[in-house]
Design an enzyme around this catalytic site. Structure first.
Site, PDB file in Angstrom:
ATOM      1  N   SER A  99      15.173   4.906   5.153  1.00  0.00           N
ATOM      2  CA  SER A  99      14.860   3.654   5.833  1.00  0.00           C
ATOM      3  C   SER A  99      14.208   3.880   7.195  1.00  0.00           C
ATOM      4  O   SER A  99      13.122   4.433   7.291  1.00  0.00           O
ATOM      5  CB  SER A  99      16.128   2.812   5.956  1.00  0.00           C
ATOM      6  OG  SER A  99      15.842   1.510   6.396  1.00  0.00           O
ATOM      7  N   ASP A 241       9.710  -1.209   8.727  1.00  0.00           N
ATOM      8  CA  ASP A 241      10.282   0.133   8.871  1.00  0.00           C
ATOM      9  C   ASP A 241       9.865   0.985   7.681  1.00  0.00           C
ATOM     10  O   ASP A 241       9.041   0.565   6.857  1.00  0.00           O
ATOM     11  CB  ASP A 241      11.804   0.065   9.032  1.00  0.00           C
ATOM     12  CG  ASP A 241      12.511  -0.434   7.787  1.00  0.00           C
ATOM     13  OD1 ASP A 241      11.857  -1.023   6.907  1.00  0.00           O
ATOM     14  OD2 ASP A 241      13.743  -0.248   7.684  1.00  0.00           O
ATOM     15  N   ASP A 243      10.972   1.925   4.799  1.00  0.00           N
ATOM     16  CA  ASP A 243      11.023   1.471   3.406  1.00  0.00           C
ATOM     17  C   ASP A 243      10.767  -0.024   3.288  1.00  0.00           C
ATOM     18  O   ASP A 243      10.952  -0.606   2.216  1.00  0.00           O
ATOM     19  CB  ASP A 243      12.352   1.851   2.748  1.00  0.00           C
ATOM     20  CG  ASP A 243      13.557   1.158   3.376  1.00  0.00           C
ATOM     21  OD1 ASP A 243      13.443   0.688   4.526  1.00  0.00           O
ATOM     22  OD2 ASP A 243      14.605   1.098   2.716  1.00  0.00           O
TER      23      ASP A 243
END
Length: 445
Positions: A99, A241, A243
């Site tokens: 992430s 961000d 992902d």
């Protein structure tokens, strides 16, 4: 051994997330999802980290060794995995990503056949298999060994799905957007979606090299996005961000919009357009008290939950709400997604802006925040907070002067999160400084 955090399995690639860990996780995940299998198929996607190749290959080896057929779709946003898992009738979906973390970390997130993140009970069952199962007895032979194939044309399915979340009577013609892709998973699909809906899109950080994901860019570092919005005189800026399950918004004046203000503005927009199911919103314990007061003024119910978008969704399902969010930018519109989706969220912000006929700087600033002080303390180990001698005395004193406090370990990083909220800024600063220093000595010394 506990391997799951608040958002899947995560750690430093090559140390915590190794090829052997991924292999074993692939084996036990395959065994777990076979129990209610509808076709012995698992979808696997990833973000743009170099270590993703290592993790993906090991994970696929583990899955196929126990008879699962794997569909690999390469770099795609986390919410795309959730959507495509259900859309393609797979038994589960797996996203390889850390992430918002730096490139040297990686992680593995699991989704069930409905595209939902696993609950803690399901994660515990996988952990039991990981720790206790005699895996050699589970290996398949002959024709029962699984297969793997890579499919590239599923991108179109996700793009169509996201575009359908935008009201058909609206157009982005004439809207100028700056989009920061964080050199992450949405570097292809993000610009395509906004451009196909008619916007003039200026794209930042869409050239991933395996090491530059989240590197001074995207949702975690929105200052350069803010500067570009001002320089280009754009109507709005969006920062994703790594992902793409998180969204940070910058208004036309280059101001970074607070997450709670964004939640409030979107909630009111949905209520006014009869889109807010059961007139309620889920937010986390981190959200500002001013959000709660704002929603109450507009007769919208707010219910709070633990930090983590999977907990937000669980509470949304429990109360039959259609909207929930974290102030950090994970926003869930359950009609379109079962996890935070930065692209869906961006389109809903644009719909709000267009229907209001106001500039983003006006529509996204619906109330003033109560003073908060937040920080992250880097730690070497996570010791139980209730075992720290003297902590209760400090928190009791903080509560006695009318300051709300939240102290918790991050589920994705070796950090302790500290939040204080009250009306007196000077008092907040003083108590925060003392609390931070106390916890640093208690945990790190």
């Amino acid at each position: 051994m506990k391997i799951f955090g608040t958002d899947g399995v995560r750690g430093k690639a090559g140390i915590d997330i190794t090829a052997m860990v991924a292999l074993r996780l692939g084996i036990v995940a395959g065994l777990y999802f076979q129990k209610d299998s509808i076709g012995n198929r698992i979808l696997v996607g990833k973000d743009t980290r170099r270590s993703g190749y290592m993790v993906e290959n090991a994970l696929v080896s583990g899955l196929t060794s126990v008879g699962m057929d794997v569909i690999q779709i390469g770099p795609m946003p986390t919410p795309a995995i959730a959507f495509l898992t259900e859309d393609m009738r797979c038994d589960a979906g797996i996203m390889i990503s850390a992430s918002h973390n730096p490139y040297y970390d990686n992680g593995i997130k699991f989704f069930d056949k409905h595209g939902l993140k696993l609950c803690e009970e399901e994660e515990s069952k996988i952990e039991c298999l990981y720790n206790n199962e005699d895996l050699k007895a589970s290996y398949k032979v002959d024709k029962s060994i699984g297969s793997s194939k890579r499919i590239d044309d599923v991108v179109g399915r996700y793009i169509v799905h996201i575009k359908n979340s935008f009201p058909k009577q609206l157009t982005l013609q004439g809207i100028r957007i700056v989009l920061d892709c964080a050199n992450g998973a949405a570097y292809k699909v993000g610009p395509s979606i906004f451009e196909e809906l008619g916007a003039d899109v200026f794209v930042l950080n869409d050239n991933p090299n395996g090491f530059n994901i989240n590197d001074n860019c995207g949702a975690m570092y929105p200052n350069s996005l803010a500067n570009e919005v001002k320089r280009l005189r754009a109507d709005i800026g969006f920062g994703l961000d790594g992902d793409a399950d998180r969204l940070i918004v910058v208004d036309n004046n280059g101001n970074i919009i607070d997450g709670d203000k964004l939640i409030g503005a979107l909630a009111l927009y949905q209520k006014n357009n009869n889109l807010l199911k059961n007139n309620g919103v889920i937010a986390t314990l981190m959200s500002n008290i001013a959000l709660e007061n704002f929603l109450k003024q507009h007769k919208i119910t707010l219910k709070r939950c633990n930090v983590g978008d999977k907990f937000v969704l669980q509470e949304m399902l429990k109360h039959d709400f259609s909207f929930g969010a974290e102030q950090s930018g994970h926003i869930i519109f359950s009609k379109f997604s079962k996890t935070g989706d930065g692209l869906v969220s961006g389109l809903q912000v644009l719909a709000l802006m267009l229907t209001s006929s106001k500039e983003s700087s006006e529509i996204l600033n619906p109330f003033e925040l109560s003073p908060q002080k937040q920080s992250s303390l880097k730690i070497n180990k996570k010791i139980p907070l209730d075992s720290i001698e003297g902590l209760n005395n400090i928190t009791d004193e903080i509560s006695s002067v009318g300051i709300r406090h939240l102290i918790r370990y991050s589920g994705t990083e070796n950090k302790l999160r500290i939040l204080l909220e009250g009306n007196d800024k000077a008092l907040l600063e003083n108590y925060h400084e003392n609390l931070y220093s106390f916890l640093d000595k208690a945990i790190n010394n």
